[in-house]
Scaffold this active site. Structure first.
Site, PDB file in Angstrom:
ATOM      1  N   PHE A   1       0.867  -1.186   0.000  1.00 25.32           N
ATOM      2  CA  PHE A   1       0.000   0.000   0.000  1.00 25.32           C
ATOM      3  C   PHE A   1       0.899   1.229   0.000  1.00 25.32           C
ATOM      4  O   PHE A   1       1.562   1.526   0.989  1.00 25.32           O
ATOM      5  CB  PHE A   1      -0.940   0.051   1.200  1.00 25.32           C
ATOM      6  CG  PHE A   1      -1.893   1.222   1.110  1.00 25.32           C
ATOM      7  CD1 PHE A   1      -3.069   1.109   0.398  1.00 25.32           C
ATOM      8  CD2 PHE A   1      -1.573   2.439   1.690  1.00 25.32           C
ATOM      9  CE1 PHE A   1      -3.930   2.202   0.272  1.00 25.32           C
ATOM     10  CE2 PHE A   1      -2.423   3.531   1.572  1.00 25.32           C
ATOM     11  CZ  PHE A   1      -3.606   3.416   0.864  1.00 25.32           C
TER      12      PHE A   1
ATOM     13  N   ASP B   1       9.573   3.193   1.633  1.00 33.04           N
ATOM     14  CA  ASP B   1       8.352   3.953   1.931  1.00 33.04           C
ATOM     15  C   ASP B   1       8.122   3.878   3.439  1.00 33.04           C
ATOM     16  O   ASP B   1       7.569   2.902   3.944  1.00 33.04           O
ATOM     17  CB  ASP B   1       7.165   3.375   1.161  1.00 33.04           C
ATOM     18  CG  ASP B   1       5.865   4.125   1.446  1.00 33.04           C
ATOM     19  OD1 ASP B   1       5.838   4.946   2.382  1.00 33.04           O
ATOM     20  OD2 ASP B   1       4.870   3.861   0.753  1.00 33.04           O
TER      21      ASP B   1
ATOM     22  N   LYS C   1       2.912  11.629   6.910  1.00 34.33           N
ATOM     23  CA  LYS C   1       2.122  11.423   8.135  1.00 34.33           C
ATOM     24  C   LYS C   1       2.710  12.135   9.349  1.00 34.33           C
ATOM     25  O   LYS C   1       2.525  13.330   9.510  1.00 34.33           O
ATOM     26  CB  LYS C   1       1.941   9.932   8.376  1.00 34.33           C
ATOM     27  CG  LYS C   1       1.083   9.233   7.316  1.00 34.33           C
ATOM     28  CD  LYS C   1       0.715   7.827   7.723  1.00 34.33           C
ATOM     29  CE  LYS C   1      -0.008   7.065   6.610  1.00 34.33           C
ATOM     30  NZ  LYS C   1      -1.312   7.612   6.260  1.00 34.33           N
TER      31      LYS C   1
END
Length: 426
Positions: free
Chosen positions: A146, A233, A274
């Site tokens: 994801f 990531d 984030k």
């Protein structure tokens, strides 16, 4: 309706249902306030937040240092675009690159934007530095990944819900099994035009799938052997979530105390988002050294809001909080406690098969099918008992509280979780 008029949970949900696109299926709770590890709904009920906005709120809700930096900057200068310099961005870039030990930072806003940016950098590097023929570069990715939901990113997803009816898809990606060095080696040896390997150190949306010991180090070594960029990531796993500043490397001050076996790994390209803002503002970034980032020149890439003064001020404050409050160390310590206590429950449970994770990124595997409603029903029961969590992949519940949580609060949460699970024992 006045914007100041009070609203009920039912009213807020009805408004979103009528006027908003139905691209999410939220738990039916309407939140209006947050502080630290807690959130309150519009009726005033208090909950432990065990999702942290998918690990964006690592520093806790409305951290005064981060909010203060945002408000102060918002009252001074909010946006110039990158047509002009501003007096905050360079300081943020210096702070972040020194923190993560890279030469350069390219600022963006969201995690998906940062992933897209990393893909572009990787391809341009492949053509200009590695000598791959133009438009022939391949990037290896992992199944069940994801990385976001843009058209390019879903092109290499194998989630049918994310993909169906959104084609045609972008080419140039090779999908392999996650946590398989053999699969990576075969892909590298059988494809001469590989530019990079994009990987999550822990697959979050796949259910907090922690790879085998040595996988990441082995993958980095294979990438080096074949002259391929290792792209990490860390949008969800980064910024202290897993008990270290980054899940992939030991650059943080807590590494010597708490690194328990995983060798230090420095990605060639690092993707952050984030918690880079503590959940206060959209801030993301791609970091790399000069030999890689140097391929990006004026006009190649950009964003009106990327690198804006508020984002830069917030980013510095967010990193300050992580360091000054030793949140990586806290995540490591409390994560060990959480898994230890949940393992005790799992040993005698019929409803939970396993608990897994690192730091304060954890999940439990519910003993039912992905198509069942059991995990959702458990999350609804947890909500009634004062704790908010959300299922992923149908039968997995992710637990990721803010890293400012203390031991007493965590033990209270463990009690809520185990008492709730006991209601579902067969």
């Amino acid at each position: 309706m006045s914007v100041l008029e009070k609203i009920t949970s039912e009213g807020a949900i009805a408004l979103e249902d009528k006027y908003g696109a139905h691209n999410y299926h939220p738990l039916p709770v309407v939140l209006s306030r947050g502080e630290g590890v807690f959130v309150w709904d519009v009726e005033g009920k208090k909950y432990y937040d065990f999702l942290s906005a998918y690990s964006a709120v690592n520093q806790g809700h409305c951290h005064p240092k981060i909010v203060g930096a945002m408000v102060n900057q918002a009252q001074t200068l909010t946006l110039t675009s990158r047509a002009f310099y501003n007096d905050v961005l360079g300081r943020f870039e210096k702070y972040a690159t020194e923190t993560f030990k890279f030469d350069k930072l390219l600022p963006m806003n969201t995690g998906a934007e940062a992933v897209e940016t990393a893909l572009k950098i990787c391809r341009k590097w492949a053509y200009e530095k590695k000598g791959i023929p133009e438009n022939q570069a391949q990037i290896i990715v992992c199944k069940n990944n994801f990385h976001g939901r843009t058209t390019t990113i879903i092109s290499f997803s194998n989630d049918p819900v994310a993909r169906k009816n959104f084609g045609p898809f972008t080419e140039g990606f090779i999908k392999i099994e996650y946590d398989s060095l053999q699969a990576l080696e075969e892909a590298l040896e059988n494809n001469s035009n590989v530019a990079g390997f994009l990987v999550e150190p822990i697959q979050g949306e796949a259910g907090v799938y922690v790879p085998s010991e040595g996988y990441l180090a082995g993958a980095k070594a294979l990438c080096e052997k074949h002259g391929v960029l290792f792209i990490a990531d860390e949008v969800q796993t980064g910024i202290a979530r897993t008990g270290r500043l980054l899940a992939t490397c030991g650059n943080c001050s807590c590494a010597d105390k708490h690194c328990s076996g995983t060798p230090e790994i420095k990605p060639d390209v690092l993707i952050l988002g984030k918690a880079l803002s503590g959940g206060a503002y959209p801030v993301s970034a791609v970091l790399a050294n000069d030999d890689i980032m140097g391929v990006i020149r004026p006009g190649n890439h950009g964003s009106t809001f990327g690198g804006n003064p508020i984002a830069a001020a917030v980013g510095m404050a967010a990193l300050d909080v992580i360091k000054n409050e030793e949140l990586a160390q806290n995540a490591f310590k409390l994560g060990e406690l959480f898994r230890s206590e949940l393992h005790k429950f799992v040993e005698g449970s019929t409803i939970v098969n396993a608990v897994r994770g690192k730091g304060l990124l954890n999940a439990i595997l519910i003993n039912d099918t992905e198509e069942s409603s059991t995990a959702w029903d458990i999350c609804m029961a947890l909500k009634e008992n004062g704790l908010l969590a959300k299922p992923t992949h149908g039968n997995i519940i992710r637990f990721a509280p803010p890293l400012v949580m203390n031991k007493e609060q965590l033990l209270d949460c463990i009690s809520i979780i185990t008492r709730t699970l006991q209601q579902f024992e067969k």
